[in-house]
Design a protein around this motif. Structure first.
Motif, mmCIF file in Angstrom:
data_model
loop_
_atom_site.group_PDB
_atom_site.id
_atom_site.type_symbol
_atom_site.label_atom_id
_atom_site.label_comp_id
_atom_site.label_asym_id
_atom_site.label_seq_id
_atom_site.Cartn_x
_atom_site.Cartn_y
_atom_site.Cartn_z
ATOM 1 N N PHE A 16 1.622 14.465 14.128
ATOM 2 C CA PHE A 16 1.802 13.709 12.885
ATOM 3 C C PHE A 16 0.460 13.246 12.367
ATOM 4 C CE2 PHE A 16 0.901 9.713 14.877
ATOM 5 C CZ PHE A 16 1.379 9.843 16.167
ATOM 6 N N MET A 17 0.418 12.926 11.101
ATOM 7 C CA MET A 17 -0.791 12.362 10.512
ATOM 8 C C MET A 17 -0.420 11.499 9.316
ATOM 9 S SD MET A 17 -4.219 14.135 9.125
ATOM 10 C CE MET A 17 -3.520 14.344 7.534
ATOM 11 N N SER A 18 -0.994 10.308 9.251
ATOM 12 C CA SER A 18 -0.720 9.394 8.137
ATOM 13 C C SER A 18 -1.977 9.225 7.314
ATOM 14 C CB SER A 18 -0.265 8.034 8.658
ATOM 15 O OG SER A 18 0.873 8.182 9.448
ATOM 16 N N LYS A 19 -1.768 8.972 6.035
ATOM 17 C CA LYS A 19 -2.906 8.812 5.148
ATOM 18 C C LYS A 19 -2.561 7.801 4.065
ATOM 19 C CE LYS A 19 -6.217 11.497 2.599
ATOM 20 N NZ LYS A 19 -6.436 12.645 1.767
ATOM 21 N N LYS A 20 -3.527 6.960 3.730
ATOM 22 C CA LYS A 20 -3.310 5.982 2.665
ATOM 23 C C LYS A 20 -3.589 6.641 1.322
ATOM 24 C CE LYS A 20 -6.189 2.561 1.945
ATOM 25 N NZ LYS A 20 -6.958 1.365 2.285
ATOM 26 N N LEU A 21 -2.688 6.427 0.388
ATOM 27 C CA LEU A 21 -2.845 7.036 -0.933
ATOM 28 C C LEU A 21 -3.277 6.032 -1.979
ATOM 29 C CD1 LEU A 21 0.357 9.251 -1.056
ATOM 30 C CD2 LEU A 21 -1.951 9.945 -0.486
ATOM 31 N N GLY A 22 -2.864 4.783 -1.810
ATOM 32 C CA GLY A 22 -3.200 3.808 -2.847
ATOM 33 C C GLY A 22 -3.145 2.389 -2.318
ATOM 34 N N GLU A 23 -3.893 1.543 -2.974
ATOM 35 C CA GLU A 23 -3.988 0.132 -2.593
ATOM 36 C C GLU A 23 -3.296 -0.690 -3.676
ATOM 37 O OE1 GLU A 23 -5.436 -2.074 0.455
ATOM 38 O OE2 GLU A 23 -6.686 -0.328 0.082
ATOM 39 N N ARG A 24 -2.642 -1.754 -3.295
ATOM 40 C CA ARG A 24 -2.054 -2.716 -4.241
ATOM 41 C C ARG A 24 -1.128 -2.017 -5.248
ATOM 42 N NH1 ARG A 24 -4.299 -7.572 -4.519
ATOM 43 N NH2 ARG A 24 -4.054 -7.735 -6.768
ATOM 44 N N VAL A 25 -0.089 -1.443 -4.712
ATOM 45 C CA VAL A 25 0.882 -0.752 -5.556
ATOM 46 C C VAL A 25 2.106 -1.645 -5.732
ATOM 47 C CG1 VAL A 25 2.368 1.284 -5.750
ATOM 48 C CG2 VAL A 25 0.092 1.506 -4.764
ATOM 49 N N ASP A 26 2.540 -1.768 -6.956
ATOM 50 C CA ASP A 26 3.743 -2.553 -7.235
ATOM 51 C C ASP A 26 4.970 -1.709 -6.873
ATOM 52 O OD1 ASP A 26 5.598 -4.284 -8.107
ATOM 53 O OD2 ASP A 26 5.164 -4.064 -10.248
ATOM 54 N N PRO A 27 5.826 -2.191 -5.968
ATOM 55 C CA PRO A 27 6.988 -1.384 -5.559
ATOM 56 C C PRO A 27 7.924 -1.060 -6.717
ATOM 57 C CG PRO A 27 6.724 -3.288 -4.127
ATOM 58 C CD PRO A 27 5.740 -3.453 -5.221
ATOM 59 N N GLU A 28 7.946 -1.947 -7.720
ATOM 60 C CA GLU A 28 8.851 -1.703 -8.855
ATOM 61 C C GLU A 28 8.399 -0.487 -9.678
ATOM 62 O OE1 GLU A 28 11.549 -3.459 -9.041
ATOM 63 O OE2 GLU A 28 10.846 -4.575 -7.286
ATOM 64 N N SER A 29 7.084 -0.224 -9.637
ATOM 65 C CA SER A 29 6.563 0.873 -10.457
ATOM 66 C C SER A 29 6.809 2.247 -9.837
ATOM 67 C CB SER A 29 5.063 0.693 -10.679
ATOM 68 O OG SER A 29 4.384 0.856 -9.460
ATOM 69 N N LYS A 30 7.233 2.246 -8.586
ATOM 70 C CA LYS A 30 7.453 3.535 -7.901
ATOM 71 C C LYS A 30 8.938 3.707 -7.625
ATOM 72 C CE LYS A 30 3.167 4.928 -7.089
ATOM 73 N NZ LYS A 30 2.641 6.256 -7.319
ATOM 74 N N PRO A 31 9.597 4.587 -8.340
ATOM 75 C CA PRO A 31 11.029 4.773 -8.108
ATOM 76 C C PRO A 31 11.302 5.576 -6.837
ATOM 77 C CG PRO A 31 10.258 6.280 -9.781
ATOM 78 C CD PRO A 31 9.084 5.446 -9.394
ATOM 79 N N VAL A 32 12.457 5.315 -6.273
ATOM 80 C CA VAL A 32 12.886 6.105 -5.114
ATOM 81 C C VAL A 32 13.370 7.456 -5.629
ATOM 82 C CG1 VAL A 32 14.513 6.219 -3.195
ATOM 83 C CG2 VAL A 32 13.552 4.029 -3.881
ATOM 84 N N ARG B 95 0.849 -1.185 0.000
ATOM 85 C CA ARG B 95 0.000 0.000 0.000
ATOM 86 C C ARG B 95 0.889 1.241 0.000
ATOM 87 N NH1 ARG B 95 -2.980 -2.785 4.224
ATOM 88 N NH2 ARG B 95 -4.701 -3.906 3.240
ATOM 89 N N GLU B 96 0.314 2.317 -0.502
ATOM 90 C CA GLU B 96 1.058 3.575 -0.582
ATOM 91 C C GLU B 96 0.551 4.495 0.526
ATOM 92 O OE1 GLU B 96 0.624 5.378 -4.371
ATOM 93 O OE2 GLU B 96 2.058 6.981 -3.961
ATOM 94 N N TYR B 97 1.467 5.039 1.281
ATOM 95 C CA TYR B 97 1.091 5.912 2.396
ATOM 96 C C TYR B 97 1.886 7.208 2.352
ATOM 97 C CZ TYR B 97 -1.038 1.838 4.684
ATOM 98 O OH TYR B 97 -1.803 0.753 4.989
ATOM 99 N N GLU B 98 1.342 8.194 3.041
ATOM 100 C CA GLU B 98 2.118 9.409 3.311
ATOM 101 C C GLU B 98 1.919 9.770 4.775
ATOM 102 O OE1 GLU B 98 0.768 12.833 1.175
ATOM 103 O OE2 GLU B 98 -1.320 12.493 1.701
ATOM 104 N N THR B 99 2.958 10.313 5.355
ATOM 105 C CA THR B 99 2.881 10.787 6.735
ATOM 106 C C THR B 99 3.455 12.192 6.785
ATOM 107 O OG1 THR B 99 3.123 8.555 7.633
ATOM 108 C CG2 THR B 99 3.647 10.366 9.096
#
Lengths: 156, 112
Positions: free
Chosen positions: A98-114, A12-16
């Motif tokens: 602090f606050m965390s929020k979910k941005l996306g479900e079922r995200v492929d880690p390879e598709s998101k570059p660092v 899952r994709e999150y932001e804090t």
């Protein structure tokens, strides 16, 4: 079904977003950031990017301070990772909120570059509490589209 | 000496000064434009700005966008005034509350 066979390790994709006390030096802020990054990497997540919004005037006093340093963390992981990060942030004396929020479900880690960390200047002018035009121009997860809100036509 | 009230002489008429039904209802001019809206309301139809531009997402970090949906006092503007659709009003309201938690938007702005 076909999705499940191909995407073996989806996260899952999150932001804090967390607020650090304004009297901290850059080195100390970096220490907090590295600790958070370490937790993500240790617990099977993938850290994407830190964006430091800089010292901003808060709309009301937070931890008895009129300003705070805002830090935005963008990462992939599971729900246990989020609770682990939040547990740690709660224990850091430097972090006031602090606050965390979910941005996306079922995200492929390879598709998101660092991505490289970003450091913004924050509010330089005290008379401009809603400032942060620099941050408005920057969108951490807009999917690469133009995506700018029609009203962010501040100078800069 | 008491004299006859002049109104007493006119009291024979039915209904006094009331206008007759179907008579003159006042000069309102041309009302054809308002017929579709029950004869009330003027101005243009509001459009949800998030529906108008599909690329824009509701984002709690976007203060400059959220401030259009908050009054000067810091209260959330209802959708009958802001023009948001129900779906986006829910998202905007949630984003405002999240932004308040991070002190990006005030809970309450005291005036004076």
């Amino acid at each position: 079904m076909a999705d499940k066979s191909t995407g073996a390790h989806l996260l899952r994709e999150y932001e804090t977003v967390f607020l650090v006390k304004p009297d901290l030096t850059d080195d100390n802020v970096d220490k907090v950031k590295e600790r958070v990054r370490g937790i993500v990497n240790r617990d099977g997540g993938k850290f994407l990017r830190f964006t430091t919004w800089g010292k901003k005037k808060t709309m009301y006093p937070v931890a008895k301070q009129p300003r705070a340093i805002y830090v935005h963390a963008h990462y992939l992981g599971g729900s246990a990772l989020v609770s682990e990060i939040e547990r740690n942030l709660r224990n850091f004396d430097e972090v006031s909120r602090f606050m965390s929020k979910k941005l996306g479900e079922r995200v492929d880690p390879e598709s998101k570059p660092v991505l490289e960390d970003v450091k913004l200047s924050g509010d330089v002018d005290d008379n401009k509490p809603l400032g942060g035009a620099e941050r408005d121009a920057y969108r951490p997860y807009d999917g690469g589209d133009e995506g700018g809100f029609e009203d962010n036509s501040f100078e800069n | 000496m008491s004299t006859m009230n002049p109104q007493g002489e006119r009291s024979g008429g039915k209904g006094g000064g009331r206008p007759a039904p179907g008579g003159d209802r006042g000069d309102r001019g041309d009302m054809k434009d308002d017929e579709g809206r029950g004869g009330r309301g003027f101005g243009r139809r509001k459009v949800c700005r998030y529906c108008a531009d599909r690329n824009v997402k509701v984002d709690f970090k976007d203060q400059s966008a959220l401030k259009y949906f908050v009054t000067e006092r810091g209260k959330i503007i209802p959708r009958r005034i802001s023009g948001n659709c129900a779906k986006h009003q829910r998202q905007v309201a949630k984003a405002i509350k999240q932004a308040r938690g991070l002190a990006l938007i005030p809970y309450l702005m005291l005036q004076g």
